[in-house]
Design a protein around this motif. Structure first.
Motif, PDB file in Angstrom:
ATOM      1  N   VAL A 158      -3.620 -12.976   7.239  1.00 39.80           N
ATOM      2  CA  VAL A 158      -3.140 -12.039   8.264  1.00 39.80           C
ATOM      3  C   VAL A 158      -3.667 -10.629   7.980  1.00 39.80           C
ATOM      4  CG1 VAL A 158      -1.086 -10.922   9.222  1.00 39.80           C
ATOM      5  CG2 VAL A 158      -1.086 -13.402   8.827  1.00 39.80           C
ATOM      6  N   LEU A 159      -3.643 -10.199   6.713  1.00 37.45           N
ATOM      7  CA  LEU A 159      -4.130  -8.867   6.359  1.00 37.45           C
ATOM      8  C   LEU A 159      -5.616  -8.723   6.708  1.00 37.45           C
ATOM      9  CD1 LEU A 159      -3.813  -6.089   5.098  1.00 37.45           C
ATOM     10  CD2 LEU A 159      -4.173  -7.149   2.837  1.00 37.45           C
ATOM     11  N   ALA A 160      -6.377  -9.779   6.456  1.00 36.96           N
ATOM     12  CA  ALA A 160      -7.809  -9.724   6.775  1.00 36.96           C
ATOM     13  C   ALA A 160      -8.018  -9.513   8.267  1.00 36.96           C
ATOM     14  CB  ALA A 160      -8.495 -11.012   6.315  1.00 36.96           C
ATOM     15  N   HIS A 192       5.054 -11.723   8.952  1.00 36.83           N
ATOM     16  CA  HIS A 192       4.048 -11.623   7.885  1.00 36.83           C
ATOM     17  C   HIS A 192       3.578 -10.167   7.717  1.00 36.83           C
ATOM     18  CE1 HIS A 192       3.717 -15.731   6.767  1.00 36.83           C
ATOM     19  NE2 HIS A 192       3.189 -16.161   7.906  1.00 36.83           N
ATOM     20  N   VAL A 193       3.349  -9.491   8.847  1.00 40.66           N
ATOM     21  CA  VAL A 193       2.884  -8.102   8.772  1.00 40.66           C
ATOM     22  C   VAL A 193       3.931  -7.237   8.068  1.00 40.66           C
ATOM     23  CG1 VAL A 193       2.309  -6.049  10.116  1.00 40.66           C
ATOM     24  CG2 VAL A 193       1.348  -8.262  10.768  1.00 40.66           C
ATOM     25  N   GLY A 194       5.200  -7.432   8.424  1.00 40.05           N
ATOM     26  CA  GLY A 194       6.259  -6.671   7.772  1.00 40.05           C
ATOM     27  C   GLY A 194       6.305  -6.921   6.278  1.00 40.05           C
ATOM     28  N   SER A 195       6.127  -8.186   5.888  1.00 40.88           N
ATOM     29  CA  SER A 195       6.130  -8.530   4.465  1.00 40.88           C
ATOM     30  C   SER A 195       4.939  -7.899   3.751  1.00 40.88           C
ATOM     31  CB  SER A 195       6.099 -10.051   4.305  1.00 40.88           C
ATOM     32  OG  SER A 195       6.005 -10.410   2.941  1.00 40.88           O
ATOM     33  N   ILE A 196       3.780  -7.887   4.418  1.00 42.82           N
ATOM     34  CA  ILE A 196       2.576  -7.295   3.822  1.00 42.82           C
ATOM     35  C   ILE A 196       2.784  -5.799   3.572  1.00 42.82           C
ATOM     36  CG2 ILE A 196       0.173  -6.666   4.314  1.00 42.82           C
ATOM     37  CD1 ILE A 196       0.018  -9.384   5.859  1.00 42.82           C
ATOM     38  N   LEU A 197       3.320  -5.097   4.580  1.00 42.96           N
ATOM     39  CA  LEU A 197       3.552  -3.664   4.426  1.00 42.96           C
ATOM     40  C   LEU A 197       4.514  -3.388   3.276  1.00 42.96           C
ATOM     41  CD1 LEU A 197       3.871  -2.511   8.171  1.00 42.96           C
ATOM     42  CD2 LEU A 197       1.839  -2.538   6.714  1.00 42.96           C
ATOM     43  N   ALA A 198       5.553  -4.243   3.168  1.00 45.81           N
ATOM     44  CA  ALA A 198       6.534  -4.042   2.100  1.00 45.81           C
ATOM     45  C   ALA A 198       5.913  -4.282   0.736  1.00 45.81           C
ATOM     46  CB  ALA A 198       7.727  -4.969   2.316  1.00 45.81           C
ATOM     47  N   LYS A 199       5.120  -5.341   0.604  1.00 44.13           N
ATOM     48  CA  LYS A 199       4.528  -5.665  -0.691  1.00 44.13           C
ATOM     49  C   LYS A 199       3.478  -4.641  -1.115  1.00 44.13           C
ATOM     50  CE  LYS A 199       5.244 -10.679  -0.781  1.00 44.13           C
ATOM     51  NZ  LYS A 199       4.575 -12.003  -0.867  1.00 44.13           N
ATOM     52  N   HIS A 238      -9.558  -2.738  -1.663  1.00 43.90           N
ATOM     53  CA  HIS A 238      -9.372  -3.750  -2.705  1.00 43.90           C
ATOM     54  C   HIS A 238     -10.069  -5.076  -2.383  1.00 43.90           C
ATOM     55  CE1 HIS A 238      -5.985  -0.942  -3.457  1.00 43.90           C
ATOM     56  NE2 HIS A 238      -6.210  -1.248  -4.730  1.00 43.90           N
ATOM     57  N   GLY A 239     -10.967  -5.049  -1.451  1.00 38.56           N
ATOM     58  CA  GLY A 239     -11.753  -6.247  -1.171  1.00 38.56           C
ATOM     59  C   GLY A 239     -10.986  -7.343  -0.456  1.00 38.56           C
ATOM     60  N   LEU A 240      -9.953  -6.981   0.299  1.00 33.40           N
ATOM     61  CA  LEU A 240      -9.155  -7.976   1.014  1.00 33.40           C
ATOM     62  C   LEU A 240      -9.437  -7.982   2.505  1.00 33.40           C
ATOM     63  CD1 LEU A 240      -5.723  -7.347  -0.764  1.00 33.40           C
ATOM     64  CD2 LEU A 240      -7.399  -9.134  -1.244  1.00 33.40           C
ATOM     65  N   ALA A 241     -10.339  -7.128   2.965  1.00 39.57           N
ATOM     66  CA  ALA A 241     -10.641  -7.060   4.395  1.00 39.57           C
ATOM     67  C   ALA A 241     -11.544  -8.214   4.796  1.00 39.57           C
ATOM     68  CB  ALA A 241     -11.313  -5.721   4.722  1.00 39.57           C
ATOM     69  N   ALA A 242     -11.540  -8.497   6.103  1.00 41.17           N
ATOM     70  CA  ALA A 242     -12.388  -9.573   6.627  1.00 41.17           C
ATOM     71  C   ALA A 242     -13.842  -9.163   6.519  1.00 41.17           C
ATOM     72  CB  ALA A 242     -12.025  -9.850   8.072  1.00 41.17           C
ATOM     73  N   THR A 243     -14.671 -10.124   6.268  1.00 40.16           N
ATOM     74  CA  THR A 243     -16.111  -9.877   6.206  1.00 40.16           C
ATOM     75  C   THR A 243     -16.801 -10.738   7.239  1.00 40.16           C
ATOM     76  OG1 THR A 243     -16.386 -11.589   4.518  1.00 40.16           O
ATOM     77  CG2 THR A 243     -16.031  -9.338   3.750  1.00 40.16           C
ATOM     78  N   SER A 291       2.081   1.632   7.433  1.00 36.40           N
ATOM     79  CA  SER A 291       1.514   1.291   8.738  1.00 36.40           C
ATOM     80  C   SER A 291       0.384   0.281   8.612  1.00 36.40           C
ATOM     81  CB  SER A 291       0.976   2.562   9.424  1.00 36.40           C
ATOM     82  OG  SER A 291      -0.110   3.091   8.665  1.00 36.40           O
ATOM     83  N   ARG A 292      -0.030  -0.244   9.769  1.00 40.40           N
ATOM     84  CA  ARG A 292      -1.143  -1.199   9.812  1.00 40.40           C
ATOM     85  C   ARG A 292      -2.446  -0.520   9.376  1.00 40.40           C
ATOM     86  NH1 ARG A 292       0.372  -5.653  13.525  1.00 40.40           N
ATOM     87  NH2 ARG A 292      -1.828  -6.110  13.915  1.00 40.40           N
ATOM     88  N   SER A 293      -2.595   0.730   9.772  1.00 37.09           N
ATOM     89  CA  SER A 293      -3.831   1.431   9.390  1.00 37.09           C
ATOM     90  C   SER A 293      -3.891   1.639   7.884  1.00 37.09           C
ATOM     91  CB  SER A 293      -3.929   2.779  10.116  1.00 37.09           C
ATOM     92  OG  SER A 293      -2.810   3.599   9.811  1.00 37.09           O
ATOM     93  N   ALA A 294      -2.729   1.931   7.271  1.00 35.99           N
ATOM     94  CA  ALA A 294      -2.698   2.089   5.816  1.00 35.99           C
ATOM     95  C   ALA A 294      -2.982   0.756   5.135  1.00 35.99           C
ATOM     96  CB  ALA A 294      -1.344   2.639   5.380  1.00 35.99           C
ATOM     97  N   ALA A 295      -2.452  -0.334   5.707  1.00 32.81           N
ATOM     98  CA  ALA A 295      -2.723  -1.660   5.158  1.00 32.81           C
ATOM     99  C   ALA A 295      -4.202  -1.992   5.277  1.00 32.81           C
ATOM    100  CB  ALA A 295      -1.885  -2.715   5.883  1.00 32.81           C
ATOM    101  N   THR A 296      -4.818  -1.586   6.399  1.00 34.58           N
ATOM    102  CA  THR A 296      -6.249  -1.821   6.580  1.00 34.58           C
ATOM    103  C   THR A 296      -7.055  -1.077   5.519  1.00 34.58           C
ATOM    104  OG1 THR A 296      -5.984  -2.144   8.960  1.00 34.58           O
ATOM    105  CG2 THR A 296      -8.181  -1.528   8.178  1.00 34.58           C
ATOM    106  N   ALA A 297      -6.660   0.176   5.268  1.00 33.35           N
ATOM    107  CA  ALA A 297      -7.361   0.958   4.244  1.00 33.35           C
ATOM    108  C   ALA A 297      -7.226   0.292   2.874  1.00 33.35           C
ATOM    109  CB  ALA A 297      -6.792   2.374   4.203  1.00 33.35           C
ATOM    110  N   TYR A 298      -6.028  -0.210   2.597  1.00 28.69           N
ATOM    111  CA  TYR A 298      -5.802  -0.895   1.326  1.00 28.69           C
ATOM    112  C   TYR A 298      -6.689  -2.131   1.227  1.00 28.69           C
ATOM    113  CZ  TYR A 298      -3.228  -3.034  -2.559  1.00 28.69           C
ATOM    114  OH  TYR A 298      -2.890  -3.583  -3.766  1.00 28.69           O
TER     115      TYR A 298
END
Length: 537
Positions: free
Chosen positions: A481-483, A508-515, A531-536, A520-527
């Motif tokens: 989901v994060l990807a 899932h998104v709420g859990s990701i932000l908490a962990k 850290h190499g977790l974005a979609a490629t 926000s989603r944009s901050a999660a995207t930056a993370y």
């Protein structure tokens, strides 16, 4: 197997037709009036009609018909809890059966009443041969009604005597007797209800489901029917709840609450309503319905304990089960109390107490050996094994339970079992396999609207796992989901891509932000990019 192909009977119309001419009716017409009045709920008229009919039959020299009327008088009074008058009429019946003009038919009725009296005194073993004698006499006299009621009584006596397999086979025999079409409606109704109640109380859900369907068909063919409508509807509600038809079950139970007059049936209906409110996450409505059931004398465990658990009062939940465990004798109720005790003990972190409750549940399942009880027991043993650090031992137990719930078409219990399977799989280091189990359970629980169980599932699925590096315990599904979030996709698009509901994706998104500890989603995207977790690609 279809049990009866009888035409629809309009008891209301027949009652009105006969009641209009009650003063001039002959004995057989008075008997029919008694039956029609009983079916439409006019007990005062049915008792008066049968009293007059039995005297008219005696005047005509028809002792067998007089005995039949007296029997139904005693039977219906007993069903309504009027033991004094029921006893008086049964004494009258025995006196009539002792007359020189007694026939094989009257002898079979007397034999049945003798067996019933022994059962009423708690002499289960002694009543078994008495019921068998009544069956033989009734069959010899071609009295299908008496033979059917005696077979029903035999099944109950065998259950009370601990002869479970014989009892269940005997109950099958009751239904087969009704199937041949020779049993009257006045005997079929009580037989249906008594057998189904016995099966449900012993956890034989498979048989109960079949016979509940047949009882419903029978009730639908009786216009104006009252004595069995509430009981039939409540049996249906129980079976529908197990099958995941919660809205239909709630409507059926509410209908019984609004129309039923018999105390025991009404109390059971309020308990059913309470349980449906509880699993749907409506604690206030659940508590109110439990209060109504308790006021009518219904034991409200394990429902009240599970409500306490859902509202985070584990101490109150455990205290409420202590008395219920000591007093519950109905096998189905006792097994449900013990299953609840396993859950609550584990949530309290008391594995030894959970193990003790699971052992009691296993003994109950072994004694009655039904698919439902075996499923409860296997799941409890598996959950204790997971909590004890033995996930490899737990898996076959939990998968056996899951297969049993599937056989029973019980999606809610099957989903709860998959949550436990997911916990066991994750404990063995298979995070991806665990996520698959959690996702499957989540889909079912969301569809049912099982809010408290969804909350427990999320706590289990998002519990911190051993991990290092830049990924703070994200599950495989959360990484997926994060990807996709990092691609700028909406929840709807992610849901369609992963074959999930939007609600699940949002969770899932709420859990990701908490962990991740980001707002926000944009901050999660930056993370994710950092850290190499974005979609490629």
């Amino acid at each position: 197997m279809a049990i009866r192909g009888a035409a629809v009977v309009d008891w209301t119309g027949r009652f009105e037709q006969l009641a209009a001419h009650e003063a001039t009716l002959a004995g057989d017409e008075l008997d029919e009036l008694g039956q029609a009045a009983w079916f439409v709920g006019r007990d005062d008229v049915s008792q008066r009609a049968w009293e007059r009919a039995h005297l008219r039959f005696l005047d005509d020299g028809d002792l067998a018909s007089a005995v039949r009327c007296v029997f139904w008088l005693g039977f219906t009074l007993s069903e309504h809890g009027d033991g004094v008058r029921a006893g008086a009429w049964m004494a009258r019946l025995m006196e009539l059966c002792a007359r020189p003009a007694a026939t094989p038919a009257t002898e079979s009725v007397r034999a049945l009443c003798t067996a019933v009296a022994a059962s009423g005194r708690g002499e289960a073993a002694a009543s078994v041969p008495l019921y068998r004698d009544a069956i033989e006499r009734a069959d010899a006299a071609h009295d299908a009604d008496t033979a059917t009621l005696a077979t029903m009584g035999l099944g109950r006596a065998l259950l009370a005597d601990g002869r479970i397999a014989e009892a269940f086979a005997t109950f099958d025999g009751v239904m087969l007797r009704i199937a041949d079409g020779r049993v009257s409606d006045r005997a079929a109704g009580p037989a249906y209800c008594a057998v189904i109640a016995s099966l449900l109380s012993r956890g034989d859900v498979e048989r109960a489901r079949v016979w509940t369907r047949e009882l419903g068909d029978w009730c639908d063919a009786q216009r104006g029917l009252e004595p069995f409508r509430g009981e039939c509807t409540l049996h249906r509600a129980s079976v529908m709840q197990l099958g995941g038809e919660w809205s239909a079950a709630a409507a059926a139970a509410a209908q019984v609450c609004a129309t039923e007059e018999r105390t025991e049936t009404l109390a059971n209906a309020w308990y059913r309503v309470a349980d449906l409110h509880r699993v749907a996450g409506r604690p206030g409505a659940c508590r109110d319905a439990l209060r109504r059931a308790a006021a009518l004398g219904r034991e409200v465990q394990p429902g009240l304990a599970l409500l306490h658990r859902d509202t985070a009062d584990l101490a109150g939940a455990w205290a409420g089960l202590a008395t219920a465990r000591a007093t519950a004798v109905d096998p189905a109720t006792r097994s449900e109390v013990l299953a609840a005790a396993v859950w609550i003990a584990l949530e309290r972190g008391h594995v030894d107490e959970a193990r003790d409750a699971a052992a009691e549940l296993a003994a109950c399942a072994a004694a009655f050996d039904t698919v439902y009880l075996r499923a409860l027991s296997s799941r409890a043993d598996g959950e204790v094994a997971v909590a004890s650090g033995r996930p490899l031992e737990a898996l076959p137990l939990l998968r056996t339970a899951w297969a049993a719930w599937r056989r029973l078409d019980a999606p809610y219990d099957a989903a709860l079992t998959r949550v436990s399977i997911g916990a066991a799989v994750r404990a063995l280091g298979d995070g991806e396999g665990a996520d698959l189990e959690f996702d499957a359970a989540r889909g079912v629980l969301e569809g049912l609207g099982a809010i408290p169980d969804l909350a427990r599932l999320e706590r289990t699925a998002t519990a911190p796992a051993a991990s290092g590096g830049a990924d703070p315990g994200l599950s495989r599904r959360e990484r997926e989901v994060l990807a996709l979030v990092s691609r700028g996709w909406s929840n709807r698009r992610i849901a369609e891509h992963l074959f999930l509901s939007e609600r699940t994706v949002a969770r899932h998104v709420g859990s990701i932000l908490a962990k991740l500890g980001v707002p926000s989603r944009s901050a999660a995207t930056a993370y994710a990019f950092e850290h190499g977790l974005a979609a490629t690609g």
